[in-house]
Write a protein that holds these residues in place. Structure first.
Motif, PDB file in Angstrom:
ATOM      1  N   GLY A 132       0.800  -1.217   0.000  1.00  0.00           N
ATOM      2  CA  GLY A 132       0.000   0.000   0.000  1.00  0.00           C
ATOM      3  C   GLY A 132       0.834   1.269   0.000  1.00  0.00           C
ATOM      4  N   GLU A 139      -3.421   1.961  -3.829  1.00  0.00           N
ATOM      5  CA  GLU A 139      -2.764   0.987  -4.692  1.00  0.00           C
ATOM      6  C   GLU A 139      -1.702   1.578  -5.604  1.00  0.00           C
ATOM      7  N   GLU A 140      -1.593   2.910  -5.663  1.00  0.00           N
ATOM      8  CA  GLU A 140      -0.609   3.553  -6.531  1.00  0.00           C
ATOM      9  C   GLU A 140      -0.050   4.798  -5.838  1.00  0.00           C
ATOM     10  N   GLN A 184      -8.117   2.667  -5.254  1.00  0.00           N
ATOM     11  CA  GLN A 184      -8.465   1.593  -4.328  1.00  0.00           C
ATOM     12  C   GLN A 184      -9.386   0.615  -5.042  1.00  0.00           C
TER      13      GLN A 184
END
Length: 286
Positions: free
Chosen positions: A100, A117-118, A132
Motif C-alpha cells: 500500500g 494501490e498507486e 483503491q
C-alpha cells in the motif's frame, strides 16, 4: 583545487549548495567547501531539492533525510519506495510491510495511511487522486471523499468546473460535487465535449475602470460554475461577483454599471443584458 580527488562520483550542486558524492562505494552529500553533510552510508541517494534527500539503506528500504536547522536528520520511518518531494512538503511512499501507498512529510511521518494501490501527490487544494480496488477518485488528507472512487483511470481533472471521466469503459462528465452532467454512454471524450456544447456561456463585459475579460460558465441543469480570467490584476475583483442557484434558475449578482453578454455555443445566439436597467438590451446572432 576546490575539492580533493577522493570521490568516485560527484553530482551537480543544487540550489542549496549540496551535491551527492560517492566514496568507498557509498553515497552521501557534501557542501561546496567539501564538508560532509550527509554521511556516506547509503547504497543510493536522491536529491529532492529544498534540503530533502531520499536514501537507500542496506536492507533495501528508503529513508528521508531532511535539513533541520542546518543539520540533516534521517527519518525513523523506512519505506519500500518514496515517490518524490521535488521541492514540496509531502510525498507518497510505499509501506515497508505491504504494497500500500500513503503520504508522508519531510520527517517521514505518516499523513495519510498506506491503503492506496498507486503513488499519488497532493494538488494545491490538498486533494489527491488515489486508487483503491482498481478504481480512482479524489480524497483529502483526512480521507474525506471529494470525488467517489468509481472511475477507470486517474485522469480526473477539472476545467471550468467540469471533468470528463471514464467509468466502466464509457465516458461521461461530472462537476465538482460528483453530479453527472453527461451520462456515461459516450465512447470517446470528443462525444462528451459535443454534449457539453449546448450550454449557455456568459461571455465578457466592460468594466468601469478598463477592459477586463471575465468568463462565467452557466449550465442549463441549474448549476453554475465560475472561472475568472483577468488579463491583468484587479484588486478584489473576485469578491465583486456572486451567484446563487435555486431550482433551475441561476441569478448572477454583479455591479449595476456592467452589461452581461450571454452566448450559447451551439447556435451562436447572444443576449446582452443591461444590469442597471434590469432589462435585455438586444438579442442577436453572432
Amino acid at each position: 583545487m576546490l575539492l580533493p580527488c577522493e570521490y568516485e562520483e560527484i553530482s551537480y550542486f543544487d540550489s542549496g549548495g549540496y551535491a551527492i558524492a560517492k566514496r568507498n562505494g557509498k553515497y552521501g552529500a557534501i557542501n561546496k567547501e567539501g564538508k560532509t553533510v550527509i554521511q556516506h552510508v547509503y547504497f543510493d541517494l536522491r536529491d529532492d531539492h529544498n534540503g530533502v534527500f531520499v536514501g537507500k539503506k542496506g536492507n533495501g528500504l528508503y529513508v528521508v533525510i531532511a535539513n533541520d536547522s542546518g543539520r540533516f536528520v534521517e527519518s525513523s520511518g523506512q519505506f519500500k519506495s518514496v515517490n518524490g518531494f521535488f521541492g514540496g512538503s509531502t510525498s507518497s511512499a510505499q509501506s515497508p510491510y505491504g504494497d500500500g501507498y500513503g503520504l508522508i512529510d519531510r520527517e517521514g511521518k505518516e499523513i495519510m495511511p498506506f491503503v492506496f494501490e498507486e503513488p499519488f501527490n497532493l494538488d494545491s487544494e490538498g486533494h489527491a487522486i488515489v486508487k483503491q480496488k482498481g478504481k480512482y477518485g479524489i480524497v483529502d488528507t483526512n480521507l474525506k471523499v471529494i470525488i467517489p472512487l468509481a472511475f477507470d483511470d486517474n485522469d480526473i481533472h477539472f476545467v471550468d468546473g467540469i471533468a470528463i471521466v471514464k467509468r466502466d469503459g464509457r465516458f461521461g462528465a461530472i462537476d465538482k460535487t460528483s453530479s453527472i452532467l453527461v451520462p456515461f454512454n459516450c465512447s470517446t471524450q470528443s462525444e462528451v465535449r459535443e454534449s457539453l456544447k449546448n450550454r449557455w456561456i456568459i461571455g465578457t463585459w466592460r468594466m468601469v475602470d478598463g477592459e477586463i475579460t471575465t468568463i462565467f460558465t452557466f449550465y442549463n441543469n441549474g448549476k453554475c460554475f465560475v472561472q475568472y480570467r483577468f488579463p491583468y490584476p484587479l484588486p478584489n475583483a473576485q469578491t465583486n461577483y456572486k451567484y446563487k442557484v435555486k431550482n433551475d434558475e441561476v441569478t448572477l449578482i454583479v455591479p449595476d454599471d456592467q452589461d452581461i453578454v450571454f452566448m450559447r455555443i451551439s447556435d451562436k445566439k447572444m443576449v446582452t443584458y443591461d444590469n442597471q436597467r434590469r432589462e435585455i438590451k438586444k438579442i442577436r446572432d453572432n
